[in-house]
Design a protein around this motif. Structure first.
Motif, PDB file in Angstrom:
ATOM      1  N   GLU A  58     -27.328   1.033  16.347  1.00 22.93           N
ATOM      2  CA  GLU A  58     -28.208   0.555  16.239  1.00 22.93           C
ATOM      3  C   GLU A  58     -28.403   1.657  17.657  1.00 22.93           C
ATOM      4  N   TYR A  88     -25.700   3.602  22.803  1.00 24.92           N
ATOM      5  CA  TYR A  88     -25.652   2.260  22.571  1.00 24.92           C
ATOM      6  C   TYR A  88     -25.654   0.415  24.064  1.00 24.92           C
ATOM      7  N   GLU A 107     -22.150   0.684  10.272  1.00 17.46           N
ATOM      8  CA  GLU A 107     -24.070   1.077  10.875  1.00 17.46           C
ATOM      9  C   GLU A 107     -24.387   0.532  11.735  1.00 17.46           C
ATOM     10  N   ARG A 137     -25.429   5.292  10.865  1.00 23.87           N
ATOM     11  CA  ARG A 137     -24.239   5.573  10.097  1.00 23.87           C
ATOM     12  C   ARG A 137     -23.223   6.455  10.631  1.00 23.87           C
ATOM     13  N   SER A 154     -23.475  -3.090  19.625  1.00 21.04           N
ATOM     14  CA  SER A 154     -23.453  -1.589  18.891  1.00 21.04           C
ATOM     15  C   SER A 154     -22.451  -1.233  19.466  1.00 21.04           C
ATOM     16  N   THR A 194     -35.969   3.056  18.178  1.00 18.50           N
ATOM     17  CA  THR A 194     -34.735   2.683  18.105  1.00 18.50           C
ATOM     18  C   THR A 194     -34.522   2.811  16.492  1.00 18.50           C
ATOM     19  N   LYS A 195     -33.521   3.296  16.278  1.00 16.89           N
ATOM     20  CA  LYS A 195     -32.367   4.180  15.033  1.00 16.89           C
ATOM     21  C   LYS A 195     -31.613   3.502  15.149  1.00 16.89           C
ATOM     22  N   TRP A 196     -31.284   3.815  13.390  1.00 13.95           N
ATOM     23  CA  TRP A 196     -29.827   3.692  13.085  1.00 13.95           C
ATOM     24  C   TRP A 196     -29.215   4.893  12.213  1.00 13.95           C
ATOM     25  N   ASP A 236     -27.923  10.214  11.005  1.00 10.88           N
ATOM     26  CA  ASP A 236     -29.241   9.249  11.442  1.00 10.88           C
ATOM     27  C   ASP A 236     -29.487   9.006  10.366  1.00 10.88           C
TER      28      ASP A 236
END
Length: 198
Positions: free
Chosen positions: A165, A138, A163, A177, A142, A173-175, A198
């Protein structure tokens, strides 16, 4: 007569191995433990756990018989099959939903990732994992938030839900949880366990 009856009831694929085990006991081995399948009176085969040992009338004397027990493994095998099916289902659902599972030992820092979580992060399934390696995926903000959430869950028994990144390679770049639950035993947090979506 009993040994011959047992031999006749053995599954053909298990016979040679089972007979060799018994022969080794007769040659002087102390005891044995083995699994084999025996034919039930209804015609199907039953998984058996057999344990036994040789009997001598005097120390160092010849073996006069072999005494042992047979334990029907059917309930255990059935439970194992159901567990395997459940694990397979969870893996398939996790892949479709892009949800992975994780566990973390807060003392040693050793982590365990599910195969799907490894796939999401682009690492080989079963790769040894630690909290430091995990945090390394990360960016600064993050990483700090995840590290703080892990510390709080371990120290204060507070579940985490955040949540973050994370880079997915190729400039993408993804988010994600991340949900975590402290597992408490004798008043101490022994494990953190959670899910990653994801």
């Amino acid at each position: 007569p009993h040994a011959k009856a047992w031999e006749r009831l053995l599954h053909p694929d298990d016979k040679a191995r089972s007979l060799e085990t018994v022969a080794s006991v007769r040659r002087g081995e102390v005891s044995y433990e083995m699994e084999f399948r025996m034919r039930h009176k209804d015609g199907h085969y039953v998984p058996i756990l057999s344990r036994g040992f040789p009997v001598r009338l005097q120390a160092g004397g010849p073996i006069v018989r072999i005494i042992g027990t047979h334990f029907d493994l059917t309930p255990i095998k059935r439970s194992q099959q159901q567990t395997e099916k459940s694990n397979q289902l969870l893996a398939e659902v996790g892949k479709m939903a892009q949800v992975g599972g994780w566990e973390l030992d807060p003392v040693s820092g050793v982590a365990v990732w599910s195969d799907e979580l490894c796939r999401i992060h682009g690492v080989r399934a079963g790769t040894p994992m630690s909290v430091s390696v995990w945090l390394g995926f990360y960016q600064a903000d993050s990483r700090m938030r995840l590290e703080a959430a892990i510390h709080r869950a371990a120290a204060e028994r507070v579940p985490c839900d955040l949540e973050l990144e994370f880079p997915a390679g190729a400039g993408i770049t993804k988010w994600a949880r991340i949900i975590g639950q402290p597992i408490v035993e004798d008043g101490k947090v022994i494990l953190l366990r959670g899910a990653f979506q994801d």
